[in-house]
Design an enzyme around this catalytic site. Structure first.
Site, PDB file in Angstrom:
ATOM      1  CG  HIS A 102      -0.173   0.067   2.536  1.00 14.21           C
ATOM      2  ND1 HIS A 102       0.139   1.251   3.157  1.00 14.21           N
ATOM      3  CD2 HIS A 102       0.341  -0.907   3.319  1.00 14.21           C
ATOM      4  CE1 HIS A 102       0.797   1.011   4.286  1.00 14.21           C
ATOM      5  NE2 HIS A 102       0.939  -0.309   4.403  1.00 14.21           N
ATOM      6  CG  ASP A 103      -0.611   4.348   1.136  1.00  9.69           C
ATOM      7  OD1 ASP A 103      -1.382   5.117   0.543  1.00  9.69           O
ATOM      8  OD2 ASP A 103      -0.970   3.636   2.100  1.00  9.69           O
ATOM      9  N   GLY A 138       5.125  -1.111   2.653  1.00  4.94           N
ATOM     10  CA  GLY A 138       4.284   0.056   2.458  1.00  4.94           C
ATOM     11  C   GLY A 138       5.085   1.345   2.373  1.00  4.94           C
TER      12      GLY A 138
END
Length: 263
Positions: free
Chosen positions: A119-120, A137
């Site tokens: 994520h991200d 992440g």
């Protein structure tokens, strides 16, 4: 030219498929997905979440794209995912949506088999992730960087443009642009000379980067890093490559700097 969808695949209402998209057998496309013109999903591909895939992408079997973050603290927050044009995503790749600002992959990136983008993350253009690369992440990777196979990158690490990370590495610290890093835990081993030459960097340009690298990491220099950065900024004013290194070093970071190994 209309999209072509194999009858065994499921495309949920609301999904947007561009002209000439080919959806092979046994794929599942979520309602909030957008796929650009000319993209091909070969078979057994899942695309979910608020995901946008650019034009002419090629996605191979068993890739899972746009599923929620695996961060158990995030409570499966529904972020977004954007993938640029002309990307290649090979077998078994997993790419998660963001929790906060979203996950973004640039144009012409290649994710080889079973690599993972958490994520991200932020990937620039022309990035290559070799087989089984694992990105935690909030990892940031600059344009034209390459990560060798079976390498794990700690969350929040930044890897600069044109850098190369060798296979089987564990990267815990930021890797400056144009550098070569390798090892568990990874250290710097000079510049990414092979990659720079392949991309047409002239000998004079590479030599200026060599001087900058030596100034930053000279063992017989007693000054702290901030003082070396200031000297580098002044001595190499007007050099765009060196300016990119200085900007990278001055940017906020949550990780230590990857440096050459101790003697």
């Amino acid at each position: 030219m209309k999209a072509s969808v194999h009858p065994s695949s499921v495309v949920e209402d609301g999904a947007r498929l561009g002209a000439g998209v080919v959806i092979g057998p046994f794929c599942h496309i979520g309602a909030s997905v957008e796929i650009g013109d000319g993209a091909t999903l070969h078979s057994h591909v899942v695309v979910s979440g608020r995901t946008r895939i650019g034009a002419r992408a090629e996605i191979y079997p068993f890739a899972a794209i746009g599923l929620p973050s695996q961060d158990i603290k995030a409570a499966l927050a529904a972020g977004a995912l954007s993938i640029g044009d002309d990307c290649v995503i090979r077998e078994g790749v997993t790419i998660n949506t963001g929790v906060a600002e979203g996950t973004r992959i640039g144009a012409r990136c290649i994710c080889l088999a079973t690599s993972h983008v958490a994520h991200d993350c932020r990937l620039g253009d022309d990035v290559i992730l070799s087989n089984q690369v694992l990105l935690g992440g909030h990892v940031e990777i600059g344009n034209c960087a390459m990560i060798g196979g079976a390498t794990a990158v700690h969350q929040n690490v930044r890897i600069g443009a044109q850098a190369f990370v060798g296979g089987l590495s564990g990267v815990e610290g930021d890797v400056i642009p144009f550098a070569l890093a390798s090892g568990n835990r990874a250290h710097l081993f000079g510049l990414n000379l092979v990659g720079l030459k392949r991309r047409g960097f002239a000998a004079e340009r590479i030599e200026r980067l060599r001087r900058a690298y030596r100034l930053l990491f000279a063992r017989d220099d007693a000054r702290v890093l901030s003082e070396r950065i200031e000297t580098l900024s002044q001595d190499c004013a007007g050099d765009a490559d060196v300016a990119a290194i200085v900007e990278f070093l001055r940017a906020p970071s949550m990780r230590p700097l990857c440096a050459p190994p101790a003697r």
